[in-house]
Design an enzyme around this catalytic site. Sequence first.
Site, PDB file in Angstrom:
ATOM      1  N   ARG A 117      54.421   1.482   7.057  1.00 59.67           N
ATOM      2  CA  ARG A 117      55.000   0.324   7.762  1.00 59.67           C
ATOM      3  C   ARG A 117      55.468   0.727   9.150  1.00 59.67           C
ATOM      4  O   ARG A 117      55.789   1.896   9.390  1.00 59.67           O
ATOM      5  CB  ARG A 117      56.152  -0.280   6.964  1.00 59.67           C
ATOM      6  CG  ARG A 117      57.341   0.646   6.677  1.00 59.67           C
ATOM      7  CD  ARG A 117      58.348   0.725   7.775  1.00 59.67           C
ATOM      8  NE  ARG A 117      59.611   1.293   7.351  1.00 59.67           N
ATOM      9  CZ  ARG A 117      60.469   1.898   8.151  1.00 59.67           C
ATOM     10  NH1 ARG A 117      60.180   2.060   9.439  1.00 59.67           N
ATOM     11  NH2 ARG A 117      61.616   2.385   7.704  1.00 59.67           N
ATOM     12  N   GLU A 216      65.801  -5.956   8.377  1.00 58.66           N
ATOM     13  CA  GLU A 216      66.519  -5.016   9.252  1.00 58.66           C
ATOM     14  C   GLU A 216      65.976  -5.061  10.690  1.00 58.66           C
ATOM     15  O   GLU A 216      66.721  -4.927  11.659  1.00 58.66           O
ATOM     16  CB  GLU A 216      66.401  -3.607   8.677  1.00 58.66           C
ATOM     17  CG  GLU A 216      67.129  -2.569   9.474  1.00 58.66           C
ATOM     18  CD  GLU A 216      67.047  -1.185   8.829  1.00 58.66           C
ATOM     19  OE1 GLU A 216      67.197  -1.088   7.591  1.00 58.66           O
ATOM     20  OE2 GLU A 216      66.813  -0.208   9.562  1.00 58.66           O
ATOM     21  N   ARG A 220      58.630  -6.175  10.061  1.00 55.43           N
ATOM     22  CA  ARG A 220      58.196  -4.941   9.425  1.00 55.43           C
ATOM     23  C   ARG A 220      56.753  -5.226   9.048  1.00 55.43           C
ATOM     24  O   ARG A 220      56.487  -6.114   8.224  1.00 55.43           O
ATOM     25  CB  ARG A 220      59.017  -4.617   8.174  1.00 55.43           C
ATOM     26  CG  ARG A 220      60.416  -4.071   8.454  1.00 55.43           C
ATOM     27  CD  ARG A 220      60.319  -2.604   8.890  1.00 55.43           C
ATOM     28  NE  ARG A 220      61.572  -2.085   9.428  1.00 55.43           N
ATOM     29  CZ  ARG A 220      62.497  -1.445   8.729  1.00 55.43           C
ATOM     30  NH1 ARG A 220      62.338  -1.267   7.432  1.00 55.43           N
ATOM     31  NH2 ARG A 220      63.572  -0.971   9.316  1.00 55.43           N
ATOM     32  N   CYS A 262      68.036   0.346  13.592  1.00 56.23           N
ATOM     33  CA  CYS A 262      68.567   1.619  13.097  1.00 56.23           C
ATOM     34  C   CYS A 262      67.923   2.752  13.902  1.00 56.23           C
ATOM     35  O   CYS A 262      66.697   2.787  14.042  1.00 56.23           O
ATOM     36  CB  CYS A 262      68.238   1.774  11.610  1.00 56.23           C
ATOM     37  SG  CYS A 262      68.763   3.348  10.924  1.00 56.23           S
ATOM     38  N   THR A 264      67.162   5.643  13.201  1.00 52.63           N
ATOM     39  CA  THR A 264      66.196   6.474  12.466  1.00 52.63           C
ATOM     40  C   THR A 264      64.775   5.950  12.623  1.00 52.63           C
ATOM     41  O   THR A 264      63.824   6.653  12.323  1.00 52.63           O
ATOM     42  CB  THR A 264      66.512   6.524  10.954  1.00 52.63           C
ATOM     43  OG1 THR A 264      66.362   5.204  10.418  1.00 52.63           O
ATOM     44  CG2 THR A 264      67.895   7.044  10.681  1.00 52.63           C
ATOM     45  N   ARG A 271      57.059   4.490   8.905  1.00 55.40           N
ATOM     46  CA  ARG A 271      57.346   5.246   7.678  1.00 55.40           C
ATOM     47  C   ARG A 271      56.104   5.178   6.802  1.00 55.40           C
ATOM     48  O   ARG A 271      55.690   4.092   6.387  1.00 55.40           O
ATOM     49  CB  ARG A 271      58.561   4.663   6.938  1.00 55.40           C
ATOM     50  CG  ARG A 271      59.057   5.596   5.822  1.00 55.40           C
ATOM     51  CD  ARG A 271      60.393   5.153   5.264  1.00 55.40           C
ATOM     52  NE  ARG A 271      60.273   4.146   4.218  1.00 55.40           N
ATOM     53  CZ  ARG A 271      60.104   4.407   2.927  1.00 55.40           C
ATOM     54  NH1 ARG A 271      60.047   5.656   2.492  1.00 55.40           N
ATOM     55  NH2 ARG A 271      60.022   3.419   2.053  1.00 55.40           N
ATOM     56  N   ARG A 300      63.023   9.432  -1.353  1.00 55.75           N
ATOM     57  CA  ARG A 300      63.776   8.220  -1.740  1.00 55.75           C
ATOM     58  C   ARG A 300      63.470   7.899  -3.198  1.00 55.75           C
ATOM     59  O   ARG A 300      62.524   8.438  -3.776  1.00 55.75           O
ATOM     60  CB  ARG A 300      63.357   7.018  -0.876  1.00 55.75           C
ATOM     61  CG  ARG A 300      63.731   7.148   0.588  1.00 55.75           C
ATOM     62  CD  ARG A 300      63.454   5.873   1.380  1.00 55.75           C
ATOM     63  NE  ARG A 300      63.827   6.055   2.781  1.00 55.75           N
ATOM     64  CZ  ARG A 300      63.796   5.097   3.701  1.00 55.75           C
ATOM     65  NH1 ARG A 300      63.421   3.874   3.385  1.00 55.75           N
ATOM     66  NH2 ARG A 300      64.153   5.349   4.942  1.00 55.75           N
ATOM     67  N   GLU A 305      65.116   2.769  -0.174  1.00 50.39           N
ATOM     68  CA  GLU A 305      66.272   3.501   0.313  1.00 50.39           C
ATOM     69  C   GLU A 305      67.506   3.282  -0.565  1.00 50.39           C
ATOM     70  O   GLU A 305      67.768   2.171  -1.014  1.00 50.39           O
ATOM     71  CB  GLU A 305      66.574   2.991   1.713  1.00 50.39           C
ATOM     72  CG  GLU A 305      67.598   3.811   2.399  1.00 50.39           C
ATOM     73  CD  GLU A 305      67.366   3.784   3.893  1.00 50.39           C
ATOM     74  OE1 GLU A 305      67.040   2.714   4.414  1.00 50.39           O
ATOM     75  OE2 GLU A 305      67.502   4.848   4.499  1.00 50.39           O
TER      76      GLU A 305
HETATM   77  P1  ADP Z   1      61.404   0.568   4.385  1.00 52.29           P
HETATM   78  O1  ADP Z   1      60.177   1.239   3.954  1.00 52.29           O
HETATM   79  O2  ADP Z   1      61.058  -0.717   5.031  1.00 52.29           O
HETATM   80  O3  ADP Z   1      62.248   1.474   5.178  1.00 52.29           O
HETATM   81  P2  ADP Z   1      62.631   0.644   1.684  1.00 52.29           P
HETATM   82  O4  ADP Z   1      62.817   2.113   1.578  1.00 52.29           O
HETATM   83  O5  ADP Z   1      63.780  -0.204   1.275  1.00 52.29           O
HETATM   84  O6  ADP Z   1      62.322   0.139   3.156  1.00 52.29           O
HETATM   85  O7  ADP Z   1      61.354   0.240   0.856  1.00 52.29           O
HETATM   86  C1  ADP Z   1      60.948  -1.074   0.809  1.00 52.29           C
HETATM   87  C2  ADP Z   1      60.115  -1.369  -0.411  1.00 52.29           C
HETATM   88  O8  ADP Z   1      58.864  -0.712  -0.296  1.00 52.29           O
HETATM   89  C3  ADP Z   1      60.740  -0.885  -1.709  1.00 52.29           C
HETATM   90  O9  ADP Z   1      60.500  -1.849  -2.715  1.00 52.29           O
HETATM   91  C4  ADP Z   1      59.952   0.360  -2.008  1.00 52.29           C
HETATM   92  O10 ADP Z   1      59.904   0.681  -3.388  1.00 52.29           O
HETATM   93  C5  ADP Z   1      58.594  -0.042  -1.495  1.00 52.29           C
HETATM   94  N1  ADP Z   1      57.729   1.105  -1.221  1.00 52.29           N
HETATM   95  C6  ADP Z   1      57.955   2.112  -0.355  1.00 52.29           C
HETATM   96  N2  ADP Z   1      56.938   2.996  -0.388  1.00 52.29           N
HETATM   97  C7  ADP Z   1      56.055   2.540  -1.298  1.00 52.29           C
HETATM   98  C8  ADP Z   1      54.802   3.004  -1.786  1.00 52.29           C
HETATM   99  N3  ADP Z   1      54.235   4.105  -1.327  1.00 52.29           N
HETATM  100  N4  ADP Z   1      54.182   2.256  -2.747  1.00 52.29           N
HETATM  101  C9  ADP Z   1      54.731   1.108  -3.189  1.00 52.29           C
HETATM  102  N5  ADP Z   1      55.895   0.637  -2.779  1.00 52.29           N
HETATM  103  C10 ADP Z   1      56.549   1.331  -1.842  1.00 52.29           C
HETATM  104  C1  CIR Z   2      72.563   4.809   6.102  1.00 50.21           C
HETATM  105  O1  CIR Z   2      73.172   5.244   7.070  1.00 50.21           O
HETATM  106  O2  CIR Z   2      72.471   5.415   5.037  1.00 50.21           O
HETATM  107  C2  CIR Z   2      71.884   3.468   6.253  1.00 50.21           C
HETATM  108  N1  CIR Z   2      72.425   2.809   7.393  1.00 50.21           N
HETATM  109  C3  CIR Z   2      70.377   3.642   6.371  1.00 50.21           C
HETATM  110  C4  CIR Z   2      69.928   4.664   7.361  1.00 50.21           C
HETATM  111  C5  CIR Z   2      68.407   4.711   7.565  1.00 50.21           C
HETATM  112  N2  CIR Z   2      67.779   5.561   6.657  1.00 50.21           N
HETATM  113  C6  CIR Z   2      67.061   6.657   6.931  1.00 50.21           C
HETATM  114  O3  CIR Z   2      67.475   7.767   6.641  1.00 50.21           O
HETATM  115  N3  CIR Z   2      65.861   6.499   7.480  1.00 50.21           N
END
Ligand code: ADP
Ligand code: CIR
Length: 347
Positions: A117, A216, A220, A262, A264, A271, A300, A305
């Site tokens: 993403r 966020e 995305r 953010c 990060t 990501r 994660r 996250e």
């Molecule tokens: P972001 O990737 O946007 O930073 P999150 O860590 O919250 O946010 O992940 C968003 C969603 O994407 C969650 O439901 C997570 O389980 C899903 N996700 C992340 N990576 C994968 C993957 N490789 N396969 C399937 N789902 C994924």
């Molecule tokens: C935190 O500080 O834990 C949240 N605000 C999320 C930070 C972003 N996560 C990351 O490590 N990429």
Amino acid sequence: MTWDHLSFPTFNQSCTSLLCRHLSKQLFQQLKSRVTKNGFTLAQAINSGVVNQDSGVGVYAGDAESYHLFNPLFDPIIADYHGFSKTDSHRSDLDLQKLSAPNPDPDGQFILSTRIRVGRNITGLPLGPAITKIQRNLVESQVSGSLRNLTGELAGTYYPLSGMDEAVRSQLIADHFLFKAGDRFLDAAGLNRDWPEGRGIFHNRDKTFLVWVNEEDQLRIISMQQGGDIETVFSRLLKAVVEIEKTVSFMFDSRLGYLTSCPTNLGTAMRASVHIRLPLLADDMPIFKDIADSYHLQIRGIDGEHSESKSGIFDISNKRRLGITEVDCVQDMYDGVVALISREKEL
Ligand code: ADP
Ligand code: CIR
């Protein structure tokens, strides 16, 4: 934990966030009266990390100006997270040919799915923590209108969160397609204001291409599918980004790359992750974390996250996003995943 927004916040002994490591009393005094043109203050930037002392990072930007006005705080946090110094600059590279990432698990023993993403925000508007309801709704109509023009594999439908059937919403979250509601880190950053209005999800028929609207970040853009075909997932994402950028202009800074709420996510805002089953490494977390650190990976849980791993399944992704190219982000993830699979096989 609540605080008055005027005096230096208290951090617990156990707090390890980048915020508590980099915000001194003196820096707080220096920055506390600064306000961006959108009315965003230091107190708003740090509220998430003060209220949520288990934050990893703890700060959010309200607009492009935040990264300049509050740079005595943001710069060291950015340097710490991405390994990106004040004199470094950002570079983009979307050339699929430069990526070397053949499926690391062609037999499907380890990798369940792959997802890549990027975050994007529209030029000239505040970021989510400072956006008004009217501006947020404007983003939704502009983005959903633009997405309506996509064709072929990318063609799909926009589904607003307001009025979405609860069973449909829960299923989309459980299947990892949709963001959760009520995240306390986003909440304290002001990102959940007026929820669920202005939020939604676009996806194609197969749910291999999706766009989250006004979570966020304003967008995305996501490409995902079952298995470990990283190159196909990356290629689809690149195609989508190029198409969307034909009609929407995104916030970009010559030093910090794509701007995101953010820090990060600055730079590529990319990501690249796999959901991967590593039950033996899961029983040896010091080794697992060692490999992750040496390949610049983030571990994660299965629901994203701040979630936990279940049945030895983890979400493994590139940690760095700034000062490295998009190709490097995916290559980081690929190289690390190959190393993890090789170690899991040895155990
Ligand atoms: P972001 O990737 O946007 O930073 P999150 O860590 O919250 O946010 O992940 C968003 C969603 O994407 C969650 O439901 C997570 O389980 C899903 N996700 C992340 N990576 C994968 C993957 N490789 N396969 C399937 N789902 C994924
Ligand atoms: C935190 O500080 O834990 C949240 N605000 C999320 C930070 C972003 N996560 C990351 O490590 N990429």
